[in-house]
Scaffold this motif. Structure first.
Motif, PDB file in Angstrom:
ATOM      1  N   SER A  84      -5.214  -3.234  11.325  1.00  7.40           N
ATOM      2  CA  SER A  84      -4.002  -3.789  12.520  1.00  7.40           C
ATOM      3  C   SER A  84      -2.389  -2.541  11.744  1.00  7.40           C
ATOM      4  CB  SER A  84      -3.723  -4.725  13.545  1.00  7.40           C
ATOM      5  OG  SER A  84      -4.529  -5.197  13.977  1.00  7.40           O
ATOM      6  N   LEU A  85      -2.965  -1.752  11.038  1.00  2.00           N
ATOM      7  CA  LEU A  85      -1.434  -1.101  10.505  1.00  2.00           C
ATOM      8  C   LEU A  85      -0.540  -1.374  11.167  1.00  2.00           C
ATOM      9  CD1 LEU A  85      -3.358   0.735   7.404  1.00  2.00           C
ATOM     10  CD2 LEU A  85      -1.740  -1.106   7.350  1.00  2.00           C
ATOM     11  N   LYS A  86       1.122  -1.094  11.298  1.00  2.00           N
ATOM     12  CA  LYS A  86       1.493  -0.681  11.720  1.00  2.00           C
ATOM     13  C   LYS A  86       2.818   0.473  10.788  1.00  2.00           C
ATOM     14  CE  LYS A  86       2.349  -5.491  13.407  1.00  2.00           C
ATOM     15  NZ  LYS A  86       3.319  -7.063  13.800  1.00  2.00           N
ATOM     16  N   PRO A  87       3.589   0.861  11.880  1.00  2.00           N
ATOM     17  CA  PRO A  87       4.687   2.679  10.747  1.00  2.00           C
ATOM     18  C   PRO A  87       4.932   0.845  10.071  1.00  2.00           C
ATOM     19  CG  PRO A  87       4.213   2.403  13.603  1.00  2.00           C
ATOM     20  CD  PRO A  87       3.261   1.468  12.846  1.00  2.00           C
ATOM     21  N   GLU A  88       5.880  -0.141  10.436  1.00  2.00           N
ATOM     22  CA  GLU A  88       6.561  -0.547   9.059  1.00  2.00           C
ATOM     23  C   GLU A  88       5.731  -1.138   7.400  1.00  2.00           C
ATOM     24  OE1 GLU A  88       6.455  -1.345  12.531  1.00  2.00           O
ATOM     25  OE2 GLU A  88       6.364  -3.392  12.737  1.00  2.00           O
ATOM     26  N   ASP A  89       4.429  -0.754   7.392  1.00  2.00           N
ATOM     27  CA  ASP A  89       3.716  -0.940   6.355  1.00  2.00           C
ATOM     28  C   ASP A  89       3.903   0.285   5.931  1.00  2.00           C
ATOM     29  OD1 ASP A  89       1.281  -3.344   8.671  1.00  2.00           O
ATOM     30  OD2 ASP A  89       2.841  -3.642   7.362  1.00  2.00           O
ATOM     31  N   THR A  90       4.484   0.791   6.294  1.00  2.84           N
ATOM     32  CA  THR A  90       4.585   2.567   5.386  1.00  2.84           C
ATOM     33  C   THR A  90       5.298   2.052   3.969  1.00  2.84           C
ATOM     34  OG1 THR A  90       4.262   3.887   7.406  1.00  2.84           O
ATOM     35  CG2 THR A  90       5.249   4.969   5.091  1.00  2.84           C
ATOM     36  N   ALA A  91       4.404   2.569   2.871  1.00  5.46           N
ATOM     37  CA  ALA A  91       5.255   2.223   1.457  1.00  5.46           C
ATOM     38  C   ALA A  91       4.583   2.547   0.121  1.00  5.46           C
ATOM     39  CB  ALA A  91       5.159   0.307   1.417  1.00  5.46           C
ATOM     40  N   VAL A  92       4.671   2.551  -0.723  1.00  3.15           N
ATOM     41  CA  VAL A  92       4.132   2.740  -2.147  1.00  3.15           C
ATOM     42  C   VAL A  92       3.419   1.328  -2.427  1.00  3.15           C
ATOM     43  CG1 VAL A  92       3.396   3.934  -4.144  1.00  3.15           C
ATOM     44  CG2 VAL A  92       5.237   4.756  -2.597  1.00  3.15           C
ATOM     45  N   TYR A  93       2.336   1.353  -2.841  1.00  2.38           N
ATOM     46  CA  TYR A  93       1.709   0.104  -2.376  1.00  2.38           C
ATOM     47  C   TYR A  93       0.961   0.155  -4.180  1.00  2.38           C
ATOM     48  CZ  TYR A  93       0.778  -1.672   2.434  1.00  2.38           C
ATOM     49  OH  TYR A  93       1.890  -1.837   3.188  1.00  2.38           O
ATOM     50  N   TYR A  94       1.699  -1.040  -4.539  1.00  2.00           N
ATOM     51  CA  TYR A  94       1.401  -1.069  -6.182  1.00  2.00           C
ATOM     52  C   TYR A  94       0.347  -2.267  -6.501  1.00  2.00           C
ATOM     53  CZ  TYR A  94       5.506   1.678  -6.917  1.00  2.00           C
ATOM     54  OH  TYR A  94       6.322   3.141  -6.593  1.00  2.00           O
ATOM     55  N   CYS A  95      -0.429  -1.946  -7.620  1.00  2.00           N
ATOM     56  CA  CYS A  95      -1.410  -2.899  -8.119  1.00  2.00           C
ATOM     57  C   CYS A  95      -0.921  -3.606  -9.502  1.00  2.00           C
ATOM     58  CB  CYS A  95      -3.503  -2.514  -8.829  1.00  2.00           C
ATOM     59  SG  CYS A  95      -4.300  -3.402  -8.945  1.00  2.00           S
ATOM     60  N   ASN A  96      -1.128  -5.379  -8.696  1.00  2.00           N
ATOM     61  CA  ASN A  96      -0.695  -5.812 -10.106  1.00  2.00           C
ATOM     62  C   ASN A  96      -1.424  -7.324 -11.003  1.00  2.00           C
ATOM     63  OD1 ASN A  96       1.283  -9.149 -10.272  1.00  2.00           O
ATOM     64  ND2 ASN A  96       2.196  -7.777 -11.607  1.00  2.00           N
ATOM     65  N   LEU A  97      -1.365  -7.019 -12.241  1.00  2.00           N
ATOM     66  CA  LEU A  97      -1.666  -8.001 -13.099  1.00  2.00           C
ATOM     67  C   LEU A  97      -1.547  -9.110 -13.930  1.00  2.00           C
ATOM     68  CD1 LEU A  97      -4.445  -9.671 -13.937  1.00  2.00           C
ATOM     69  CD2 LEU A  97      -4.887  -7.258 -15.200  1.00  2.00           C
ATOM     70  N   ASN A  98      -1.247 -10.634 -13.947  1.00  2.00           N
ATOM     71  CA  ASN A  98      -0.656 -10.705 -14.641  1.00  2.00           C
ATOM     72  C   ASN A  98      -1.455 -11.850 -15.159  1.00  2.00           C
ATOM     73  OD1 ASN A  98       2.230 -10.498 -13.790  1.00  2.00           O
ATOM     74  ND2 ASN A  98       2.628 -12.454 -12.451  1.00  2.00           N
ATOM     75  N   GLN A  99      -1.572 -12.328 -16.788  1.00  3.55           N
ATOM     76  CA  GLN A  99      -2.487 -12.712 -16.956  1.00  3.55           C
ATOM     77  C   GLN A  99      -2.282 -13.642 -18.464  1.00  3.55           C
ATOM     78  OE1 GLN A  99      -5.572 -10.335 -18.491  1.00  3.55           O
ATOM     79  NE2 GLN A  99      -4.574  -9.165 -19.823  1.00  3.55           N
ATOM     80  N   ARG A 100      -3.037 -14.787 -19.205  1.00  9.61           N
ATOM     81  CA  ARG A 100      -2.755 -15.364 -20.146  1.00  9.61           C
ATOM     82  C   ARG A 100      -4.120 -15.334 -21.401  1.00  9.61           C
ATOM     83  NH1 ARG A 100       0.678 -20.652 -18.715  1.00  9.61           N
ATOM     84  NH2 ARG A 100      -0.742 -20.256 -17.002  1.00  9.61           N
TER      85      ARG A 100
END
Length: 121
Positions: A84-100
């Motif tokens: 159900s994507l919307k125009p306001e979902d338009t963006a660059v999507y970044y993957c993130n990893l936080n680990q210890r």
């Protein structure tokens, strides 16, 4: 060294779906949170969704009920199913990893290079 490689972005019409994937390679520890953030033009980067190694999830209010985050620990891969994507979902999507390395170790933070998601109206 850890690398995050994203895939799955693209152009879709409003109401459509996309699935993003991000695979981490290198030294991956068992204590980790993987997630997706996004940044639209002229706006700050914002959280979309995160998932812990124990599969505890967290979503931004704007995507709850439409996006689903999941991960395959054996493949060090996190997915973001976007419906159900919307125009306001338009963006660059970044993957993130936080680990210890352990509960007493500092948190190490890694980012992917980003993948463009464009939703047309």
């Amino acid at each position: 060294q850890v690398q995050l490689v994203e895939s799955g972005g693209g152009l879709v019409q409003a109401g459509g779906s996309l699935r993003l994937s991000c695979t981490a390679s290198g030294s991956i520890f068992s204590i980790s949170v993987m997630g997706w953030y996004r940044q639209a033009p002229g706006k700050q980067r914002e959280l979309v969704a995160t998932i812990t190694s124990a599969a505890v999830t967290n979503y931004a209010d704007s995507v709850k009920g439409r996006f689903t985050i999941s991960r395959d620990n054996a493949k060090n891969t996190v997915y973001l199913q976007m419906n159900s994507l919307k125009p306001e979902d338009t963006a660059v999507y970044y993957c993130n990893l936080n680990q210890r390395r352990s509960l007493f170790s500092p948190t190490l933070v890694y980012w992917g290079q980003g993948t463009q998601v464009t939703v047309s109206s």
